[in-house]
Design an enzyme around this catalytic site. Structure first.
Site, PDB file in Angstrom:
ATOM      1  N   GLU A  22       0.792  -1.241   0.000  1.00 33.02           N
ATOM      2  CA  GLU A  22       0.000   0.000   0.000  1.00 33.02           C
ATOM      3  C   GLU A  22       0.823   1.290   0.000  1.00 33.02           C
ATOM      4  OE1 GLU A  22      -2.801  -0.537   3.217  1.00 33.02           O
ATOM      5  OE2 GLU A  22      -3.385  -2.525   2.501  1.00 33.02           O
ATOM      6  N   GLU A  59      -5.966 -10.611  -2.072  1.00 30.43           N
ATOM      7  CA  GLU A  59      -6.761 -10.521  -0.838  1.00 30.43           C
ATOM      8  C   GLU A  59      -8.269 -10.468  -1.129  1.00 30.43           C
ATOM      9  OE1 GLU A  59      -5.331  -7.439   1.768  1.00 30.43           O
ATOM     10  OE2 GLU A  59      -3.229  -7.790   1.252  1.00 30.43           O
TER      11      GLU A  59
HETATM   12  O1  G3I Z   1      -3.794 -12.512  17.640  1.00 29.72           O
HETATM   13  C1  G3I Z   1      -3.128 -11.405  18.232  1.00 29.72           C
HETATM   14  C2  G3I Z   1      -3.094 -11.563  19.724  1.00 29.72           C
HETATM   15  O2  G3I Z   1      -2.332 -12.719  20.070  1.00 29.72           O
HETATM   16  C3  G3I Z   1      -2.465 -10.336  20.317  1.00 29.72           C
HETATM   17  O3  G3I Z   1      -2.499 -10.414  21.703  1.00 29.72           O
HETATM   18  C4  G3I Z   1      -3.210  -9.100  19.838  1.00 29.72           C
HETATM   19  C5  G3I Z   1      -2.484  -7.868  20.358  1.00 29.72           C
HETATM   20  O4  G3I Z   1      -2.973  -6.746  19.656  1.00 29.72           O
HETATM   21  O5  G3I Z   1      -3.201  -9.019  18.408  1.00 29.72           O
HETATM   22  C6  G3I Z   1      -3.806 -10.143  17.822  1.00 29.72           C
HETATM   23  O6  G3I Z   1      -3.575 -10.027  16.458  1.00 29.72           O
HETATM   24  C7  G3I Z   1      -4.460  -9.253  15.702  1.00 29.72           C
HETATM   25  C8  G3I Z   1      -4.442  -9.949  14.361  1.00 29.72           C
HETATM   26  O7  G3I Z   1      -5.130  -9.188  13.356  1.00 29.72           O
HETATM   27  C9  G3I Z   1      -5.087 -11.318  14.484  1.00 29.72           C
HETATM   28  O8  G3I Z   1      -4.903 -12.010  13.285  1.00 29.72           O
HETATM   29  C10 G3I Z   1      -3.926  -7.828  15.599  1.00 29.72           C
HETATM   30  O9  G3I Z   1      -4.110  -7.154  16.830  1.00 29.72           O
HETATM   31  C11 G3I Z   1      -4.679  -7.087  14.491  1.00 29.72           C
HETATM   32  O10 G3I Z   1      -4.079  -5.804  14.289  1.00 29.72           O
HETATM   33  C12 G3I Z   1      -4.558  -7.874  13.202  1.00 29.72           C
HETATM   34  O11 G3I Z   1      -5.288  -7.202  12.193  1.00 29.72           O
HETATM   35  C13 G3I Z   1      -4.906  -7.586  10.850  1.00 29.72           C
HETATM   36  C14 G3I Z   1      -4.600  -6.292  10.093  1.00 29.72           C
HETATM   37  O12 G3I Z   1      -4.309  -6.590   8.707  1.00 29.72           O
HETATM   38  C15 G3I Z   1      -3.396  -5.564  10.683  1.00 29.72           C
HETATM   39  O13 G3I Z   1      -2.268  -6.416  10.609  1.00 29.72           O
HETATM   40  C16 G3I Z   1      -6.075  -8.310  10.193  1.00 29.72           C
HETATM   41  O14 G3I Z   1      -6.259  -9.582  10.811  1.00 29.72           O
HETATM   42  C17 G3I Z   1      -5.800  -8.510   8.702  1.00 29.72           C
HETATM   43  O15 G3I Z   1      -6.942  -9.060   8.057  1.00 29.72           O
HETATM   44  C18 G3I Z   1      -5.441  -7.190   8.035  1.00 29.72           C
HETATM   45  O16 G3I Z   1      -5.077  -7.484   6.714  1.00 29.72           O
HETATM   46  C19 G3I Z   1      -4.761  -6.374   5.859  1.00 29.72           C
HETATM   47  C20 G3I Z   1      -3.612  -6.781   4.962  1.00 29.72           C
HETATM   48  O17 G3I Z   1      -2.492  -7.139   5.756  1.00 29.72           O
HETATM   49  C21 G3I Z   1      -3.272  -5.674   3.980  1.00 29.72           C
HETATM   50  N1  G3I Z   1      -4.448  -5.323   3.179  1.00 29.72           N
HETATM   51  C22 G3I Z   1      -5.604  -4.919   4.008  1.00 29.72           C
HETATM   52  C23 G3I Z   1      -5.975  -6.039   4.959  1.00 29.72           C
HETATM   53  C24 G3I Z   1      -7.200  -5.679   5.784  1.00 29.72           C
HETATM   54  O18 G3I Z   1      -6.913  -4.584   6.604  1.00 29.72           O
END
Ligand code: G3I
Length: 376
Positions: free
Chosen positions: A179, A294
């Site tokens: 991005e 995605e």
């Molecule tokens: O599972 C952990 C947990 O163990 C931990 O304690 C906690 C602490 O904050 O975080 C948890 O992980 C979360 C994770 O998703 C779970 O899979 C993160 O907080 C959370 O920020 C994370 O969000 C992801 C996001 O990107 C940011 O990385 C989403 O799942 C994911 O679907 C999203 O994907 C993005 C792509 O990378 C780029 N394109 C857009 C897409 C959607 O936003």
């Protein structure tokens, strides 16, 4: 453009057991499944066996493509998920575990979650997409501070060495920059992110070169969203991306592939065929490959009947894939998850969103058929 009839038949409502059973899973998670006589289940009346639903990976490979999906390490305990991933996918994308802030929220790296995904992939002969090396939303604060104060590229090189060094032999495509486009930031349509602030536009070429040096056989990908609909903003995003790619190509930067995230959104109307076609044509004419990275669909109205909702999601999926799959430089399609219950859209749009191939009970939905028939 040839329009195919949407095949939404009984096959679209199969359970995992039927999918796995009647399709005779040729790939099980750990070797072949055998039952000795004393384990043979008591004779049950055989249910009518619906026609087997073709695995997404085999439909894709019949077109010379791969099919994959984003997976969260925390869901690997679900045996149905594992079975379906092994059956449907030839590659997986770590949805979160490989990101910089997931690996090293503090300066110390913890690879345990990502190692679980990598081991699962290796055990089952699955490739991985390397998602993602540089993303403004996943830069841990300690690295952001260090970059802002020192502007030392060694910080980035060290991260690349750690991640590519550990997983590089399983990764065929690296989302090196995620991005980088933001027309509202000025600067030739580039996002004024932490990397841009520290190094200017050159960060993109430097990152591609650093990754290429560490992963010489993998594809170097720039991955972007917001390119599918007919709005002035998304038109600017398409143009800014193309101009960036032209500049990189003119300088011989090692970019091989463009990742189109394809987060489709029914609130934006239907996908803009001419805009997507023009983007795909110009990317192809630059000699670049495309990966759909995605794919999912955000619903506009979850108050409609489930049948209607699933049909709208499937139609939009087909519209989009019918356009992009006309181009022979497409490498594959990955959905951003497989099961609605794991979708990021549950928090971003609605907890009821039905924008992935399988519902919460692992029943294949019309979107699953839409992808199958788009590969046909
Ligand atoms: O599972 C952990 C947990 O163990 C931990 O304690 C906690 C602490 O904050 O975080 C948890 O992980 C979360 C994770 O998703 C779970 O899979 C993160 O907080 C959370 O920020 C994370 O969000 C992801 C996001 O990107 C940011 O990385 C989403 O799942 C994911 O679907 C999203 O994907 C993005 C792509 O990378 C780029 N394109 C857009 C897409 C959607 O936003």
């Amino acid at each position: 453009m040839k329009r195919r009839n949407l095949i939404v038949g009984a096959a679209a409502a199969l359970t995992v057991g039927q999918l796995v059973g009647c399709a005779r899973v040729d790939r099980t998670e750990t070797g072949s499944v055998t039952t000795s006589p004393d384990q043979a289940p008591a004779r049950q009346p055989r249910p009518a066996t619906p026609p087997p639903v073709r695995a997404l990976r085999s439909a894709a490979s019949s077109r010379g493509l791969y099919f994959g999906a984003a997976i969260q390490a925390g869901t690997l305990g679900d045996s149905r998920l594992r079975s379906i991933v092994v059956r449907d996918c030839s590659t997986i994308t770590p949805e979160w575990a490989m990101k910089w802030d997931a690996l090293a929220p503090g300066r110390t790296y913890n690879f345990s979650e990502m190692d679980q995904l990598a081991s699962f992939a290796a055990r089952n002969g699955l490739a991985m997409r390397g998602h993602t090396l540089l993303w403004h939303k996943s830069l841990p604060s300690w690295a952001a501070s260090a970059l802002a104060s020192s502007r030392d590229w060694a910080i980035i090189d060290d991260h690349f060495s750690k991640v590519i060094g550990r997983y590089g032999n399983q990764v065929r495509e690296w989302d090196v920059i995620n991005e980088p486009i933001e027309p509202n930031h000025g600067g030739r349509g580039l996002r004024n992110n932490q990397f841009y602030k520290a190094f200017g536009e050159d960060y993109i070429e430097r990152a591609l070169e650093s990754a290429r040096a560490r992963a010489p056989r993998a594809r170097m990908v720039i991955n972007e969203y917001g390119l599918e609909y007919n709005s002035g903003y998304e038109g600017q995003r398409r143009l800014s991306l193309l101009r960036l790619l032209e500049r990189l190509r003119s300088r011989g930067a090692p970019v091989d592939t463009v990742g189109l995230q394809a987060h489709l959104d029914l609130r934006k109307g239907t996908v803009y065929a001419d805009g997507i076609y023009g983007l795909m044509r110009d990317i192809r004419n630059m000699g670049l490959k495309v990966a759909i990275t995605e794919l999912d669909v955000a619903e506009a109205n979850t108050g409609l009947s489930v049948e209607r909702r699933d049909s709208l999601v499937a139609d939009e999926t087909r519209r989009y894939l019918d356009i992009v799959l006309q181009f022979n430089n497409v490498l594959g399609v990955s959905t951003w998850g497989l099961n609605d219950s794991h979708s990021w859209l549950r928090t971003q749009r609605s907890s009821a969103n039905r924008g992935l191939p399988y519902d919460r009970e692992w029943q294949a939905k019309p979107m699953h058929n839409a992808i199958l028939t788009a590969f046909a």
